[in-house]
Design an enzyme around this catalytic site. Structure first.
Site, PDB file in Angstrom:
ATOM      1  N   MET A 138       0.857  -1.205   0.000  1.00 25.49           N
ATOM      2  CA  MET A 138       0.000   0.000   0.000  1.00 25.49           C
ATOM      3  C   MET A 138       0.884   1.243   0.000  1.00 25.49           C
ATOM      4  O   MET A 138       2.073   1.172   0.355  1.00 25.49           O
ATOM      5  CB  MET A 138      -0.855   0.095   1.283  1.00 25.49           C
ATOM      6  CG  MET A 138      -1.669  -1.112   1.627  1.00 25.49           C
ATOM      7  SD  MET A 138      -3.279  -1.086   0.844  1.00 25.49           S
ATOM      8  CE  MET A 138      -3.863  -2.731   1.294  1.00 25.49           C
ATOM      9  N   VAL A 139       0.285   2.352  -0.337  1.00 23.67           N
ATOM     10  CA  VAL A 139       0.946   3.641  -0.130  1.00 23.67           C
ATOM     11  C   VAL A 139       0.288   4.255   1.100  1.00 23.67           C
ATOM     12  O   VAL A 139      -0.931   4.466   1.116  1.00 23.67           O
ATOM     13  CB  VAL A 139       0.775   4.559  -1.357  1.00 23.67           C
ATOM     14  CG1 VAL A 139       1.388   5.928  -1.089  1.00 23.67           C
ATOM     15  CG2 VAL A 139       1.417   3.908  -2.570  1.00 23.67           C
ATOM     16  N   GLY A 168       1.584  -1.240   3.703  1.00 22.18           N
ATOM     17  CA  GLY A 168       0.903  -2.502   3.390  1.00 22.18           C
ATOM     18  C   GLY A 168       1.507  -3.553   4.305  1.00 22.18           C
ATOM     19  O   GLY A 168       2.732  -3.606   4.470  1.00 22.18           O
ATOM     20  N   GLY A 223       3.364  -6.996  25.665  1.00 16.93           N
ATOM     21  CA  GLY A 223       4.191  -8.103  25.189  1.00 16.93           C
ATOM     22  C   GLY A 223       3.424  -9.083  24.324  1.00 16.93           C
ATOM     23  O   GLY A 223       2.605  -8.688  23.486  1.00 16.93           O
ATOM     24  N   ASP A 256       3.542  -5.531  12.070  1.00 18.77           N
ATOM     25  CA  ASP A 256       4.286  -6.041  10.909  1.00 18.77           C
ATOM     26  C   ASP A 256       5.772  -6.177  11.236  1.00 18.77           C
ATOM     27  O   ASP A 256       6.432  -7.114  10.778  1.00 18.77           O
ATOM     28  CB  ASP A 256       4.099  -5.109   9.716  1.00 18.77           C
ATOM     29  CG  ASP A 256       2.631  -4.924   9.374  1.00 18.77           C
ATOM     30  OD1 ASP A 256       1.851  -5.882   9.548  1.00 18.77           O
ATOM     31  OD2 ASP A 256       2.255  -3.812   8.962  1.00 18.77           O
ATOM     32  N   GLY A 296       9.541   5.527  16.403  1.00 15.43           N
ATOM     33  CA  GLY A 296       9.749   6.340  15.204  1.00 15.43           C
ATOM     34  C   GLY A 296       8.449   6.505  14.433  1.00 15.43           C
ATOM     35  O   GLY A 296       7.511   5.726  14.605  1.00 15.43           O
TER      36      GLY A 296
END
Ligand code: RIB
Length: 301
Positions: free
Chosen positions: A10-11, A38, A225, A252, A285
């Site tokens: 995906m963008v 994505g 966790g 991910d 981040g």
């Protein structure tokens, strides 16, 4: 041997905003970031960043995003022989809102991702048959996911299924054919229809899946966790305390690192510990792939 990620690209169009607008309301957000995302792509990039050989199987549109997406994979060393453009459709796009508590809300417009079909698995069988592991998520058609699971089983290749985004349409018999089934708490709730507020409730919901014959269930729980359940064995792995700025793509990061670590030495518990540390670092981040550490940076943590 390479890890094969069969999944989405995906963008990501990310807005950082203190408040999410109500219906009919216009609000000003603080910041915008566009990036490659994505769930499948993020998992592939995380594993590649950590040093695994990775091939991506995905579909992009014939729009302005496609070449950039392919170039992005290549910049991380992810093989793109099976990332193909589909004419007449858009690439997958994901508008994302990240609020002041660093929580995200994501919409996906799958576009070309809907065009990754079971026949594409067969067409890539020579390459996929040599993979050390197959990673799947649910942003591509379910029939393709099922076909890939069958392909993995037929060829003796371990399969990791990350049931994200969760859907009650998922046939849990296929989940049982996977070596590792890795939902987060919310996905577990959707898949079982059970509450997941407490660890006892999570165990009760997990038992529903384990009683169906699931082999390894790993439930990721963010800052709490992860839980691992395999037959009679269970383990609770805690997460380090971090200052989160954006949790998008942390799941991910977990999957990519888990697969990388598992393919190194087969040690499941170590793989979970590593994956928690990697995912925890990613929330410090902004963005998805942009928040993932390289092998060197991760080793230095
Ligand atoms: O898991 C995060 C990802 O979900 C984002 O990159 C977005 O593209 C959606 O697929």
């Amino acid at each position: 041997m390479e890890i094969a990620v069969i999944g989405s690209s995906m963008v990501d169009l990310i807005a950082y905003t203190d408040e999410v607008p109500k219906a009919g309301e216009t609000l000003e957000a603080k910041e915008f970031q566009m990036g490659c995302g994505g769930k499948g792509a993020n998992q592939a990039v995380a594993a590649a960043l950590l040093g695994s050989e990775v091939m991506m199987m995905a579909r992009v549109g014939d729009d302005a995003f496609a070449d950039n997406t392919i170039a992005n994979f290549q910049s991380f060393g992810v093989n793109t022989d099976h990332v193909e453009k589909v004419s007449g459709v858009s690439s997958g796009v994901a508008p994302i809102w990240v609020d002041k508590d660093s929580q995200n809300r994501i919409l996906i417009i799958p576009g070309a991702n809907k065009h990754l079909l079971p026949a594409d698995i067969d067409a890539a069988a020579d390459r996929l048959g040599k993979a050390s592991m197959i990673i799947l998520q649910l942003e591509i058609p379910l029939e393709t996911v099922y076909h890939a699971i069958d392909f993995g089983n037929t060829n003796g290749i371990p399969v990791i299924l990350n049931p994200a985004p969760a859907t009650t349409a998922l046939d849990l018999d296929y989940a049982c054919k996977c070596d590792f089934f890795v939902p987060n708490e919310t996905e577990l709730e959707i898949l079982t229809g059970m509450p997941v507020e407490t660890e006892e409730q999570i165990h009760a919901a997990a038992d529903i899946l384990l009683n169906k014959g699931l082999k390894n269930l790993v439930v990721t729980m963010g800052e709490k966790g992860a839980l691992w359940m395999h037959g009679e064995e269970t383990g609770h792995f805690s997460a380090p305390s971090v200052d989160a700025v954006d949790t998008t793509g942390a799941g991910d990061a977990f999957i990519g690192c888990f697969a990388h670590s598992l393919s190194q030495d087969g040690d499941i518990q170590r793989a979970i510990e590593q994956a928690i540390r990697y995912a925890s670092h990613s929330v410090t981040g902004k963005g998805t792939q942009t928040s993932y550490a390289s092998a060197e940076a991760f080793a230095a943590l």
